[in-house]
Design a protein around this motif. Structure first.
Motif, mmCIF file in Angstrom:
data_model
loop_
_atom_site.group_PDB
_atom_site.id
_atom_site.type_symbol
_atom_site.label_atom_id
_atom_site.label_comp_id
_atom_site.label_asym_id
_atom_site.label_seq_id
_atom_site.Cartn_x
_atom_site.Cartn_y
_atom_site.Cartn_z
ATOM 1 N N TYR A 46 0.844 -1.192 0.000
ATOM 2 C CA TYR A 46 0.000 0.000 0.000
ATOM 3 C C TYR A 46 0.883 1.248 0.000
ATOM 4 N N TYR A 47 0.583 2.160 -0.914
ATOM 5 C CA TYR A 47 1.353 3.385 -1.094
ATOM 6 C C TYR A 47 0.491 4.607 -0.779
ATOM 7 N N CYS A 48 1.095 5.530 -0.070
ATOM 8 C CA CYS A 48 0.473 6.814 0.217
ATOM 9 C C CYS A 48 0.812 7.788 -0.921
ATOM 10 N N TYR A 69 3.643 13.372 -4.715
ATOM 11 C CA TYR A 69 4.630 12.589 -3.968
ATOM 12 C C TYR A 69 4.061 11.232 -3.599
ATOM 13 N N TRP A 70 4.983 10.276 -3.450
ATOM 14 C CA TRP A 70 4.612 8.911 -3.064
ATOM 15 C C TRP A 70 5.431 8.470 -1.853
ATOM 16 N N GLY A 71 4.802 7.673 -1.014
ATOM 17 C CA GLY A 71 5.523 7.047 0.072
ATOM 18 C C GLY A 71 6.277 5.824 -0.425
ATOM 19 N N GLN A 72 7.008 5.189 0.485
ATOM 20 C CA GLN A 72 7.841 4.049 0.112
ATOM 21 C C GLN A 72 7.061 2.745 0.061
ATOM 22 N N GLY A 73 5.867 2.751 0.599
ATOM 23 C CA GLY A 73 5.019 1.564 0.586
ATOM 24 C C GLY A 73 5.100 0.780 1.882
ATOM 25 N N THR A 74 3.986 0.166 2.236
ATOM 26 C CA THR A 74 3.942 -0.697 3.420
ATOM 27 C C THR A 74 3.169 -1.961 3.055
#
Length: 121
Positions: A93-95, A110-115
């Motif tokens: 899941y990416y923010c 912008y994107w997060g690194q993922g979880t």
């Protein structure tokens, strides 16, 4: 420089719940739409839920009624409450956030690194 940092992923049994968080930090003047996307192995990244700066929400049909997106503008944070999880929800899941670093400036995505979220049957 702007960073999106996600947290809250993990392993859960089918029917369980998880809450994802994503905090934006750095040089931020204003944040517009924020959202969550996911990518399962061998599949394209897909939209899960989005929320506007005015808190209007949009959900993928596959998660409607089970997931809830919310945001805390004071904390520059977006959340995803995931209930009644299914094995098919397993994915990274990416923010995502659209923001600008100064008034009248350019807006960037912008994107997060993922979880990782893993739902066992």
């Amino acid at each position: 420089q702007v960073q999106l940092v996600e947290s809250g992923g993990g392993l859960v049994q089918a029917g369980g719940s998880l809450r994802l968080s994503c905090a934006a930090s750095g040089s931020i003047f204003s944040i517009g739409a924020m959202g969550w996307y996911r990518q399962a192995p061998g599949k394209q990244r897909e939209m899960v839920a989005t929320i506007s700066s005015g808190s209007s929400t949009n959900y993928a049909d596959s998660v409607k009624g089970r997931f809830t997106i919310s945001r805390d503008n004071a904390k520059n944070t977006v959340y995803l409450q995931m209930n009644s999880l299914k094995p098919e929800d397993t994915a990274v899941y990416y923010c995502n956030a659209h923001l600008t670093s100064r008034g009248g400036g350019v807006w960037y995505e912008y994107w997060g690194q993922g979880t990782q979220v893993t739902v066992s049957s």
